[in-house]
Enzyme design. Structure first.
Site, mmCIF file in Angstrom:
data_model
loop_
_atom_site.group_PDB
_atom_site.id
_atom_site.type_symbol
_atom_site.label_atom_id
_atom_site.label_comp_id
_atom_site.label_asym_id
_atom_site.label_seq_id
_atom_site.Cartn_x
_atom_site.Cartn_y
_atom_site.Cartn_z
ATOM 1 N NE ARG A 169 17.527 -3.445 -7.808
ATOM 2 C CZ ARG A 169 16.515 -3.287 -6.953
ATOM 3 N NH1 ARG A 169 16.107 -2.054 -6.635
ATOM 4 N NH2 ARG A 169 15.926 -4.321 -6.399
ATOM 5 C CB CYS A 218 19.539 -9.872 -9.457
ATOM 6 S SG CYS A 218 18.307 -10.535 -8.320
ATOM 7 C CD GLU A 288 19.956 -5.787 -9.900
ATOM 8 O OE1 GLU A 288 20.098 -5.905 -8.669
ATOM 9 O OE2 GLU A 288 18.862 -5.969 -10.477
#
Length: 294
Positions: A169, A218, A288
């Site tokens: 990520r 998320c 996130e």
């Protein structure tokens, strides 16, 4: 506005309500929203701007705070939403192209390997920035080359996937960037097989995620060696509700705006979850969802 804006060919809009644009339907006004006509227009803006510059994409994984965004907010428009074949296993896409459109375009061209993107509701530029992924695959595994404009000097650069220094990520590029184009790699395959995999991705998403709610994907990244949703669940936060926002019971790493929540309501609820996980497991969850604004 006291400070003059650079002369450009693109479109400036002023005092734009961001709550109408974001998937979570929250956020104050952007002082200035700018859509560049082309790469040169974007570079000109960055080189000459006297105000801070922020970048947004599809706003599918973002909380824009209630006070809004100061300065200039750049959003790539349809001029950057192109998708085209380079050869029988490579596709070039603009930064504003939707990842889901890229996945289906690849299928139509009988190029396999990008099916996982069908379930990610963001743009190519946003996906490159966060190394978006799903179901065991991520952007780093399918991107070959990336073109980006640096938000400090306004110059255009090209990077290979290796030069991006991708990790879970995120990436290792120094500075701030707006990603305007990328080349993706796949493998030739039969259309029917790709179509079946695309269907499986969407079916899995629909069964496991609150796809009909106002959400932003998320909330937290997975810590090393464990799943964020499991930590949240075991901390007693599944279904946690503050009257206007709640943690999804279907997938407890999803935050829902169900009753006209503000950005502050959502951010506070997310931080309550962070605190609960920290108290129980001594693990610090990392957002996130991107939080933007003052």
């Amino acid at each position: 506005m006291l400070i003059s804006l650079p002369k450009v060919c693109g479109i400036y809009r002023y005092n734009v309500s961001m709550s109408k644009m974001t998937w979570l339907n929250v956020g104050g006004q952007a002082d200035v929203l700018f859509k560049p006509r082309d790469i040169e227009d974007l570079m000109c803006l960055i080189k000459d701007a006297e105000l801070p510059i922020s970048v947004i994409g599809a706003t599918s994984n973002i909380i824009i705070r209630d006070s809004g965004i100061r300065g200039i907010t750049v959003k790539l428009g349809k001029e950057f939403a192109y998708i085209k074949c380079k050869d029988n296993s490579s596709i070039v896409a603009g930064g504003a192209a939707l990842l889901s459109n890229l996945a289906y375009f690849a299928g139509e061209q009988q190029i396999s390997g990008l099916e996982f993107l069908a379930g990610i509701p963001g743009t190519v530029g946003g996906g490159i920035e966060m190394n978006a992924g799903a179901y065991g695959s991520d952007i780093a595994s399918v991107v070959k080359f990336i073109r980006a404009v640096n938000l400090e000097d306004g110059n255009l650069y090209e990077f290979s996937s290796e030069e991006m220094g991708y990790f879970y990520r995120g990436h290792s590029l120094k500075g701030r960037w707006i990603f305007i184009e990328a080349e993706f790699k796949g493998v030739s395959s039969e259309y029917e097989l790709i179509l079946q995999r695309l269907k499986e991705v969407i079916d899995k998403k629909n069964k496991s995620q609150p796809v009909r709610g106002k959400t932003a994907g998320c909330i937290f990244k997975n810590p090393i060696g464990c799943k964020a949703w499991k930590l949240i669940d075991e901390s007693g936060c599944r279904g946690l509700d503050n009257g206007v926002a709640k943690i999804s019971k279907k997938h407890c790493n999803f935050l829902l705006n169900y009753n006209n929540a503000t950005a502050l309501d959502l951010e506070n609820l997310g931080n309550r979850v962070k605190d609960a996980v920290k108290d129980k497991f001594n693990i610090e969850l990392e957002w996130e969802i991107r939080v933007l604004g003052r």
